[in-house]
Design a protein around this motif. Structure first.
Motif, short mmCIF file in Angstrom:
data_model
loop_
_atom_site.label_atom_id
_atom_site.label_comp_id
_atom_site.label_asym_id
_atom_site.label_seq_id
_atom_site.Cartn_x
_atom_site.Cartn_y
_atom_site.Cartn_z
N ILE A 102 1.52 -6.22 -9.32
CA ILE A 102 0.88 -6.53 -8.03
C ILE A 102 1.34 -5.54 -6.97
CG2 ILE A 102 0.83 -8.23 -6.15
CD1 ILE A 102 -0.96 -9.01 -8.41
N GLY A 103 2.63 -5.21 -6.95
CA GLY A 103 3.14 -4.26 -5.96
C GLY A 103 2.54 -2.88 -6.13
N ILE A 104 2.44 -2.41 -7.39
CA ILE A 104 1.83 -1.09 -7.65
C ILE A 104 0.35 -1.10 -7.26
CG2 ILE A 104 1.22 0.55 -9.47
CD1 ILE A 104 3.78 -0.24 -10.91
N TYR A 105 -0.34 -2.20 -7.61
CA TYR A 105 -1.76 -2.31 -7.26
C TYR A 105 -1.97 -2.28 -5.74
CZ TYR A 105 -6.38 -4.47 -6.72
OH TYR A 105 -7.66 -4.73 -6.35
N ALA A 106 -1.10 -3.01 -5.01
CA ALA A 106 -1.21 -3.04 -3.55
C ALA A 106 -0.96 -1.66 -2.95
CB ALA A 106 -0.24 -4.07 -2.97
N PHE B 143 0.74 -14.41 -2.66
CA PHE B 143 2.06 -14.83 -3.15
C PHE B 143 3.01 -15.13 -1.98
CE2 PHE B 143 0.17 -12.60 -6.71
CZ PHE B 143 0.42 -13.50 -7.73
N LEU B 144 2.75 -14.55 -0.81
CA LEU B 144 3.54 -14.95 0.36
C LEU B 144 3.28 -16.42 0.71
CD1 LEU B 144 3.31 -11.87 2.76
CD2 LEU B 144 5.37 -12.82 1.69
N PHE B 145 2.05 -16.88 0.44
CA PHE B 145 1.73 -18.29 0.68
C PHE B 145 2.63 -19.19 -0.18
CE2 PHE B 145 -0.66 -22.00 -0.91
CZ PHE B 145 -0.81 -22.69 0.29
N PHE B 146 2.77 -18.84 -1.46
CA PHE B 146 3.64 -19.64 -2.34
C PHE B 146 5.10 -19.53 -1.90
CE2 PHE B 146 0.04 -18.78 -5.26
CZ PHE B 146 -0.33 -20.09 -5.49
N GLN B 147 5.49 -18.37 -1.38
CA GLN B 147 6.87 -18.19 -0.94
C GLN B 147 7.18 -19.04 0.29
OE1 GLN B 147 7.96 -14.30 0.60
NE2 GLN B 147 9.91 -14.37 -0.49
N TRP C 140 -8.86 -3.97 1.77
CA TRP C 140 -8.58 -5.40 1.91
C TRP C 140 -7.73 -5.93 0.76
CZ3 TRP C 140 -9.93 -8.65 -2.02
CH2 TRP C 140 -10.84 -8.16 -2.97
N ALA C 141 -7.78 -5.24 -0.41
CA ALA C 141 -7.03 -5.72 -1.57
C ALA C 141 -5.52 -5.62 -1.36
CB ALA C 141 -7.43 -4.91 -2.80
N ASP C 142 -5.07 -4.69 -0.51
CA ASP C 142 -3.62 -4.52 -0.28
C ASP C 142 -3.01 -5.75 0.38
OD1 ASP C 142 -1.09 -3.70 0.34
OD2 ASP C 142 -1.68 -2.20 1.82
N PRO C 143 -3.44 -6.16 1.58
CA PRO C 143 -2.83 -7.35 2.18
C PRO C 143 -3.18 -8.63 1.45
CG PRO C 143 -4.65 -6.58 3.52
CD PRO C 143 -4.44 -5.54 2.47
N PHE C 144 -4.38 -8.69 0.84
CA PHE C 144 -4.78 -9.94 0.17
C PHE C 144 -3.89 -10.23 -1.03
CE2 PHE C 144 -7.25 -12.13 -3.13
CZ PHE C 144 -7.57 -13.29 -2.45
N SER C 145 -3.61 -9.21 -1.84
CA SER C 145 -2.82 -9.43 -3.05
C SER C 145 -1.40 -9.88 -2.71
CB SER C 145 -2.79 -8.15 -3.90
OG SER C 145 -2.29 -7.07 -3.13
N ILE C 146 -0.83 -9.33 -1.64
CA ILE C 146 0.53 -9.73 -1.25
C ILE C 146 0.50 -11.09 -0.55
CG2 ILE C 146 2.52 -9.10 0.15
CD1 ILE C 146 2.16 -7.26 -2.19
N SER C 147 -0.51 -11.34 0.26
CA SER C 147 -0.58 -12.59 1.03
C SER C 147 -0.68 -13.82 0.13
CB SER C 147 -1.76 -12.55 1.99
OG SER C 147 -1.66 -11.48 2.88
N ARG D 132 6.44 -6.90 -2.83
CA ARG D 132 6.60 -6.13 -1.59
C ARG D 132 7.56 -4.96 -1.78
NH1 ARG D 132 7.89 -10.35 3.06
NH2 ARG D 132 7.63 -8.49 4.37
N LEU D 133 8.68 -5.21 -2.51
CA LEU D 133 9.63 -4.13 -2.77
C LEU D 133 8.99 -3.04 -3.63
CD1 LEU D 133 12.47 -2.97 -2.57
CD2 LEU D 133 13.12 -4.37 -4.55
#
Length: 332
Positions: free
Chosen positions: A120-124, A140-144, A131-138, A211-212
Motif C-alpha cells: 500500500i505504501g509503495i502504491y501510494a 487504514f488511518l480510519f482503522f487506526q 486521488w489514489a494516494d490519500p485514499f489508500s492511506i486514509s 505511511r513509512l
C-alpha cells in the motif's frame, strides 16, 4: 561488514548492565507500590497476625535492598521465583506457555501488517498527486483511529452474533491439524479463533507501515540511479523491485525488528476481551494481583528480547546496505 564482530561484542557487553538497571527499576516499582500478593490473596477476610506470618515466610518483611539482593542471587542460580497465583507451576512454565500463545497471534498479525502495509505504501508513493494516494492511506488511518476497546465489541456483534461466522473467543489448544497423526499442543494459527484477534491487532498497524513505506519510497524515487535505470529502458517492475524497494526497505528493518520483539508482549485489551490465555492477559492479571516474580520474569524476558532484536537489526543493516560500517573512528 567491517568492524561488525567487535561492535556486536561491545553491544553484548552492555547487555548485563542494561538488564541490571531494568531489573532494579522494575523491582522498585512493584515492591514499593501499594499492596502485596499476600494481602490481595486474603481478600476482605484479613487476619493481621496471619498476614505478617505469611509475609515473614515469603521474605516480604525484609528491607527492600535485601529482598533485591536475594532476588538477584536466585536469578543467577536459575531460580525466577514462585507465582502466588499458580503455586503448582514454575514461573518459566507459566510465562513461556502464555508467550507462545501471544507469539502465534502476533506473528500472523505482523505478517498482515507488513504484507499489506508495504504494497500500500509503495502504491501510494507511485500514485502521488492522484486521488489514489490519500485514499489508500486514509482507509487504514480510519482503522487506526478506532481503539481496540471499540473494534473488538463491534467484531463480536457482526461476526459472532449477526453472521455466526466466527466463535466467540478463547483459544483452541490443542488443535487437530488433520495431516498430522496427533493433535499438536498449543498451535492455534489454524483455528477460526485467531481471526478476530489478528484483525484487532493488525488493522490499526497497517497505516503506520504504509505511511513509512510511502515516505521512504518517495525519497528513493527521486534518486539519480532510479532515473538512470528508467532511462536505460528497464521495465517498471524491475526498477521498483530491484532499485526502489530494496533501498526503501532499510528504515523498515528497524520497525520489523522491534515488532518481532514486541510479539512477546501480547495485547492487554484484545486478549482480555476475547478470553485468550496469552501473555498480555497474564500481565494484566499479575499486576492486579501483585504476582511479583511473574511480573519480574516477564519484564526481564521482554528486555532481553529487545536487546537481542536491536543487535540483530544492526547486523541486518550491513547485509542490506554494505556501505554501513561499525568500526570505531580513530583519533588523528
Amino acid at each position: 561488514m567491517q568492524g561488525l564482530l567487535p561492535y556486536v561484542v561491545r553491544r553484548l557487553a552492555w547487555a548485563p548492565v542494561i538488564l541490571l538497571a531494568v531489573s532494579f527499576i522494575t523491582f522498585a516499582i512493584i515492591r514499593l507500590g501499594p499492596g502485596d500478593p499476600v494481602s490481595v490473596a486474603q481478600g476482605q477476610y484479613r487476619d493481621p497476625e496471619v498476614l505478617e506470618r505469611i509475609r515473614h515466610t515469603k521474605g516480604l518483611d525484609k528491607p527492600f535492598l535485601e529482598q533485591y539482593g536475594i532476588y538477584l542471587k536466585n536469578v543467577l542460580h536459575g531460580d525466577l521465583g514462585e507465582s502466588f497465583r499458580y503455586p503448582t507451576m514454575t514461573v518459566p512454565e507459566i510465562i513461556f506457555r502464555k508467550m507462545w500463545v501471544s507469539a502465534q497471534i502476533g506473528i500472523v498479525a505482523l505478517a498482515v501488517i507488513f504484507g499489506v502495509g508495504i504494497p500500500i505504501g509503495i502504491y501510494a508513493a507511485v500514485k502521488q498527486g492522484t486521488w489514489a494516494d490519500p485514499f489508500s492511506i486514509s482507509v487504514f488511518l480510519f482503522f487506526q483511529s478506532i481503539p481496540v476497546l471499540v473494534t473488538v465489541p463491534v467484531m463480536l456483534l457482526v461476526f459472532v452474533l449477526k453472521l455466526h461466522w466466527l466463535p466467540t473467543g478463547g483459544w483452541a489448544c490443542p488443535v487437530d491439524l488433520g495431516f498430522l497423526p496427533e493433535p499438536v499442543n498449543c498451535i492455534g494459527v489454524f483455528d477460526k479463533r485467531i481471526i478476530m484477534p489478528v484483525l484487532a491487532l493488525s488493522l490499526p498497524g497497517v497505516a503506520g507501515v504504509a505511511r513509512l513505506t510511502r515516505a521512504t519510497t518517495l525519497s528513493v524515487l527521486g534518486e539519480e540511479y532510479v532515473r538512470t535505470a528508467r532511462a536505460k529502458g528497464l521495465r517498471e517492475f524491475t526498477v521498483m523491485s530491484r532499485h526502489v524497494a530494496r533501498n526503501a526497505l532499510l528504515p523498515l528493518v528497524t520497525v520489523i525488528g522491534l515488532s518481532l520483539a514486541a510479539l512477546l508482549e501480547g495485547a492487554f485489551f484484545t486478549e482480555t476481551l476475547l478470553g485468550i490465555p496469552g501473555i498480555g492477559r497474564l500481565a494484566f492479571e499479575s499486576v492486579g494481583e501483585r504476582d511479583y516474580d511473574v511480573i519480574m520474569a516477564m519484564t526481564m524476558v521482554l528486555a532481553t528480547a529487545f536487546i537481542v532484536a536491536n543487535i540483530v537489526i544492526d547486523i541486518v543493516y550491513t547485509f542490506i546496505d554494505p556501505r554501513i560500517r561499525y568500526e570505531r573512528q580513530r583519533a588523528g
